[in-house]
Design an enzyme around this catalytic site. Structure first.
Site, PDB file in Angstrom:
ATOM      1  N   LYS A 271       0.865  -1.187   0.000  1.00  0.00           N
ATOM      2  CA  LYS A 271       0.000   0.000   0.000  1.00  0.00           C
ATOM      3  C   LYS A 271       0.897   1.232   0.000  1.00  0.00           C
ATOM      4  CE  LYS A 271      -3.198   2.571   3.058  1.00  0.00           C
ATOM      5  NZ  LYS A 271      -4.115   2.491   4.224  1.00  0.00           N
ATOM      6  N   ASP A 276      -2.616  10.032   3.872  1.00  0.00           N
ATOM      7  CA  ASP A 276      -4.001   9.626   4.034  1.00  0.00           C
ATOM      8  C   ASP A 276      -4.725  10.605   4.957  1.00  0.00           C
ATOM      9  OD1 ASP A 276      -6.419   8.385   4.259  1.00  0.00           O
ATOM     10  OD2 ASP A 276      -5.702   6.699   5.481  1.00  0.00           O
ATOM     11  N   LYS A 283     -10.114  12.505   8.511  1.00  0.00           N
ATOM     12  CA  LYS A 283      -9.627  12.059   9.822  1.00  0.00           C
ATOM     13  C   LYS A 283      -9.588  13.234  10.800  1.00  0.00           C
ATOM     14  CE  LYS A 283      -6.521   8.354   8.244  1.00  0.00           C
ATOM     15  NZ  LYS A 283      -7.231   7.261   8.939  1.00  0.00           N
ATOM     16  N   ASP A 294       1.690   6.282   5.543  1.00  0.00           N
ATOM     17  CA  ASP A 294       0.708   5.304   5.076  1.00  0.00           C
ATOM     18  C   ASP A 294       1.166   4.594   3.790  1.00  0.00           C
ATOM     19  OD1 ASP A 294      -1.679   4.020   5.693  1.00  0.00           O
ATOM     20  OD2 ASP A 294      -2.923   5.408   4.534  1.00  0.00           O
ATOM     21  N   ASP A 353     -12.164   6.907   3.826  1.00  0.00           N
ATOM     22  CA  ASP A 353     -10.960   6.643   4.612  1.00  0.00           C
ATOM     23  C   ASP A 353     -10.554   5.165   4.536  1.00  0.00           C
ATOM     24  OD1 ASP A 353      -8.817   7.238   6.174  1.00  0.00           O
ATOM     25  OD2 ASP A 353      -9.943   7.432   8.049  1.00  0.00           O
ATOM     26  N   GLU A 355      -9.368   3.612   2.117  1.00  0.00           N
ATOM     27  CA  GLU A 355      -8.810   3.783   0.770  1.00  0.00           C
ATOM     28  C   GLU A 355      -7.733   2.751   0.441  1.00  0.00           C
ATOM     29  OE1 GLU A 355      -7.627   5.225   3.340  1.00  0.00           O
ATOM     30  OE2 GLU A 355      -5.490   4.911   3.041  1.00  0.00           O
ATOM     31  N   ARG A 357      -7.546  -0.464   0.946  1.00  0.00           N
ATOM     32  CA  ARG A 357      -8.108  -1.667   0.327  1.00  0.00           C
ATOM     33  C   ARG A 357      -8.531  -1.418  -1.117  1.00  0.00           C
ATOM     34  NH1 ARG A 357     -12.507  -2.042   4.991  1.00  0.00           N
ATOM     35  NH2 ARG A 357     -10.680  -1.232   6.064  1.00  0.00           N
TER      36      ARG A 357
HETATM   37  N1  BES Z   1      -4.219   4.289   6.998  1.00  0.00           N
HETATM   38  C1  BES Z   1      -5.358   4.029   7.785  1.00  0.00           C
HETATM   39  C2  BES Z   1      -5.108   3.025   8.909  1.00  0.00           C
HETATM   40  C3  BES Z   1      -4.098   3.404   9.956  1.00  0.00           C
HETATM   41  C4  BES Z   1      -4.509   3.867  11.182  1.00  0.00           C
HETATM   42  C5  BES Z   1      -2.736   3.189   9.761  1.00  0.00           C
HETATM   43  C6  BES Z   1      -3.584   4.169  12.144  1.00  0.00           C
HETATM   44  C7  BES Z   1      -1.814   3.492  10.733  1.00  0.00           C
HETATM   45  C8  BES Z   1      -2.243   3.977  11.933  1.00  0.00           C
HETATM   46  C9  BES Z   1      -6.469   3.462   6.898  1.00  0.00           C
HETATM   47  O1  BES Z   1      -6.517   3.937   5.606  1.00  0.00           O
HETATM   48  C10 BES Z   1      -7.768   3.809   7.529  1.00  0.00           C
HETATM   49  O2  BES Z   1      -8.072   4.965   7.601  1.00  0.00           O
HETATM   50  N2  BES Z   1      -8.517   2.796   7.947  1.00  0.00           N
HETATM   51  C11 BES Z   1      -9.792   2.994   8.531  1.00  0.00           C
HETATM   52  C12 BES Z   1     -10.732   1.989   7.959  1.00  0.00           C
HETATM   53  C13 BES Z   1     -12.182   2.220   8.314  1.00  0.00           C
HETATM   54  C14 BES Z   1     -12.686   3.506   7.697  1.00  0.00           C
HETATM   55  C15 BES Z   1     -12.988   1.050   7.843  1.00  0.00           C
HETATM   56  C16 BES Z   1      -9.648   2.806  10.034  1.00  0.00           C
HETATM   57  O3  BES Z   1      -8.893   1.952  10.477  1.00  0.00           O
HETATM   58  O4  BES Z   1     -10.308   3.552  10.768  1.00  0.00           O
HETATM   59 ZN    ZN Z   2      -4.727   4.615   4.852  1.00  0.00          ZN
HETATM   60 MN    MN Z   3      -7.622   5.743   5.460  1.00  0.00          MN
END
Ligand code: BES
Ligand code: ZN
Ligand code: MN
Length: 513
Positions: A271, A276, A283, A294, A353, A355, A357
Site C-alpha cells: 500500500k 491519508d 480524519k 501510510d 478513509d 482507501e 483496500r
Molecule cells: N491508513 C489508515 C489506517 C491506519 C490507522 C494506519 C492508524 C496506521 C495507523 C487506513 O486507511 C484507515 O483509515 N482505515 C480505517 C478503515 C475504516 C474507515 C474502515 C480505520 O482503520 O479507521
Molecule cells: Zn490509509
Molecule cells: Mn484511510
C-alpha cells in the site's frame, strides 16, 4: 558506515569502543572474561553486587581510562541463557553500538555470541542490528538550529568491526555480515521513505525512488500512470487518487532470477498512500501527521526488491506499489460513489478513509489475473483495528492458505518482524454487503481488520495463494517506543520478512508455487 570482519580479541582490540554481552545469573566467560581481567574485575563486580543484573534489554557503557586498548566499553545484558534467540543478538548489537555512539565513539567492535545458534545466523543478526540500530533520519536538521538545542549531539559511528576467534570462520562470517548489511540497509531505506513527508514524497516521487533502485540493481521497471490505469479499468485505484493534485502511480519492479521458469513468480505488493487525510470522510487532526507513513507497505516492497536484487536468489519476484494520495477536494471521490475495479467488480464507497483496500484491490487483481503472480504477499497500514487487536508487537496475517500463515509465523520468529494469524471465517464477509454494488468498502468497527482483509481477498484471482500483512501497528507510526534496533517511528517492517520469504522459496525450504 563501514562493516568489517577480522580475526581478533575484544580485549586486544584498539579503537573507540567494544561491546561485551553477558548472560543473566552467570559469570563472565570467553571474550567478556578477558575484557573484565583488564578492567580489574569491574564488570563482574557490578554483576555480583547486582548493580547490573544482565537482564535482557538492560545495558550500560563507560570509559576505560587506559585499562584497555579500546577507550570505551558497552556491557549488554542478554537475559537468561534459556531464552536466548536470534532477535536478542540483533537487539544487543544495536543497544551496544548506540551506547558507544552516545559516548562519542566512531570506530567500534563486537564479538559474536552465538550460544546454540548458527554462527552465520548470529553474524548476520549482528550486522542487521547495528545497521538498523544506528539509523537516524536527520535529513531535515540544519546547523541553523544549533543555538536552539544546546543538548544536541550528533556524532556518528564510522566503522563497525566484527571479531571472530579464528581465521577458519572468516569466509562464513564475512558472507553472513554482507547479507546482514544488505538487509539492514534495505530496511533503513524503507524507513527513510516512510519518514519523508508527503510534500517531498508524492506518488511520482516514490516512483522515481523505485526507478532509481531498479536502474542501479538491474530490475525491470514500469509505472502504470493515470492514463494507463484508466485504460486498464483500475477504477478503485483511480477513485482514491482523484481528489489529489498529485497523480497516482502503480509502480512495478520485476526481478528475474530464474529465467527458465518465467511462468512462476512471487508477488509482493505494498500500500503506497503517500498521505491519508481520510478524504471526504476526513480524519481528526490529532495524529494525522503520522499518515505520511501510510505508504510503509510500499516502502517495504521497494526496499525488499533492492535486497532481493542484491542477494540474487534463483527465483522470480515482482514488486508492486499502489501509490496515491487520499485528499478531500472538489474532485475527490465521495461516500456513496460506486467504483469499478479492473476485475469488473463494483464497489460502493461508504467511507473514503477505507482507501488502502481500494488501491490494493486493483493491485492484487492486476498481480493475480494479469501477471499471474502466485503466491502473493501484500503489506499495508490498513486498519486502526489491527492496532487495537495486536498492538505494535505483531503484524496481523490474513490468508487463504494456512501453510502460508505458518511460514510467515516462522519467518517472523527468525527476523523479529513477528506475525500473528487472524481468522478469516466467511461470516466476516457479510459486513461488506452493499445494497447498490457488489461490495462496499467499509464493514464498520467490528472485526475491522478482518473485514478489510476480506475486501482485498475478494479481488485475488481464484487459485492464487495470498497473504495480507496488516502492519498499521507493527510499523510503529507513533504508537510504539524505541527498542534496540527498532526505532520509534516507521521501522521498515516487513522488508526483511518479504526478503526471507523469497529466499526460502528459492532455496526450497518453503514451496508454495
Ligand atoms: N491508513 C489508515 C489506517 C491506519 C490507522 C494506519 C492508524 C496506521 C495507523 C487506513 O486507511 C484507515 O483509515 N482505515 C480505517 C478503515 C475504516 C474507515 C474502515 C480505520 O482503520 O479507521
Ligand atoms: Zn490509509
Ligand atoms: Mn484511510
Amino acid at each position: 558506515m563501514e562493516l568489517r570482519v577480522e580475526v581478533g580479541q575484544l580485549s586486544q582490540w584498539q579503537g573507540d569502543g567494544i561491546v561485551v554481552t553477558v548472560f543473566q545469573n552467570e559469570g563472565l566467560s570467553g571474550a567478556g572474561a578477558g575484557v573484565d581481567r583488564a578492567l580489574k574485575g569491574e564488570i563482574l563486580r557490578a554483576l555480583d553486587s547486582k548493580e547490573f543484573s544482565a537482564r535482557y534489554t538492560l545495558h550500560y557503557a563507560f570509559y576505560t581510562l587506559g585499562a584497555l586498548p579500546a577507550a570505551r566499553v558497552a556491557v549488554v545484558g542478554l537475559g537468561k541463557r534459556e531464552k536466548f534467540k536470534l532477535d536478542r543478538v540483533r537487539r544487543a548489537a544495536a543497544d551496544g553500538a548506540k551506547d558507544l555512539r552516545k559516548l562519542g565513539a566512531k570506530h567500534i567492535a563486537l564479538g559474536i555470541t552465538n550460544d546454540g545458534l548458527d554462527l552465520a545466523d548470529a553474524a548476520q543478526a549482528i550486522a542487521e542490528g547495528v545497521v538498523m540500530g544506528l539509523f537516524r533520519f536527520q535529513k531535515y536538521y540544519t546547523d541553523a538550529a544549533d543555538p536552539l538545542w544546546e543538548d544536541d549531539f550528533r556524532s556518528e559511528i564510522e566503522s563497525v568491526t566484527i571479531l571472530v576467534d579464528d581465521a577458519a570462520q572468516l569466509e562464513t562470517v564475512r558472507a553472513a555480515v554482507e547479507r546482514g548489511r544488505i538487509l539492514g540497509e534495505a530496511n533503513n531505506f524503507a524507513r527513510t521513505l516512510a519518514n519523508e513527508p508527503s510534500n517531498h514524497l508524492t506518488p511520482l516521487h516514490l516512483a522515481e525512488h523505485a526507478r532509481d533502485i531498479a536502474a542501479k540493481n538491474d530490475l525491470e521497471f514500469y509505472v502504470i500512470d493515470r492514463d494507463k490505469a484508466q485504460e486498464m479499468g483500475m477504477g478503485a485505484f483511480l477513485g482514491v487518487a482523484q481528489g489529489s493534485q498529485n497523480p497516482p502511480a502503480m509502480i512495478v519492479m520485476r526481478y528475474w532470477g530464474d529465467k527458465e521458469n518465467q511462468d512462476k513468480a512471487i508477488g509482493i505488493i505494498g500500500k503506497g498512500i503517500t498521505f491519508d487525510s481520510g478524504g471526504i470522510s476526513i480524519k481528526p487532526a490529532d495524529g494525522m501527521e503520522n499518515m505520511k507513513g501510510d505508504m510503509s507497505g510500499g516502502a517495504a516492497t521497494i526496499a525488499a526488491m533492492q535486497a532481493i536484487a542484491q542477494l540474487k536468489p534463483k527465483i522470480n519476484v515482482t514488486g508492486i506499489v499502489a501509490a496515491a494520495e487520499n485528499m478531500p477536494s472538489g474532485s475527490a471521490f465521495k461516500p456513496g460513489d460506486i467504483l469499478r475495479a479492473m476485475n469488473g467488480m463494483t464497489i460502493e464507497v461508504n467511507n473514503t478513509d477505507a482507501e488502502g483496500r481500494l488501491v490494493l484491490a486493483d493491485a492484487v487483481a492486476y498481480a493475480s489475473k494479469e501477471l499471474k503472480l502466485n503466491p502473493i504477499l501484500d503489506a499495508a497500514t490498513l486498519t486502526g483495528a489491527v492496532v487495537v487487536a495486536l498492538g505494535v508487537y505483531r503484524a496481523g496475517v490474513f490468508t487463504n492458505d494456512d501453510e502460508l500463515a505458518d511460514t510467515l509465523y516462522e519467518i517472523g520468529e527468525k527476523t523479529g518482524e513477528k506475525n500473528w494469524q487472524m481468522p478469516m471465517d466467511d461470516e466476516y464477509l457479510l459486513a461488506l454487503r452493499s445494497d447498490w454494488a457488489d461490495l462496499r468498502n467499509s464493514g464498520g468497527r467490528a472485526g475491522g481488520s478482518i473485514t478489510g482483509a476480506w475486501f482485498i481477498r475478494s479481488f485475488v484471482e481464484k487459485g492464487t495463494k495470498w497473504a495480507h500483512l496488516d502492519i498499521a501497528g507493527a510499523v510503529n507510526l507513533g504508537e510504539g517506543k524505541e527498542r534496540g534496533y527498532i526505532n520509534k517511528w516507521g521501522n521498515g517492517t516487513p522488508t526483511r520478512t518479504f526478503v526471507e520469504f523469497v529466499l526460502q522459496m528459492a532455496n526450497g525450504k518453503t514451496n508454495l508455487f
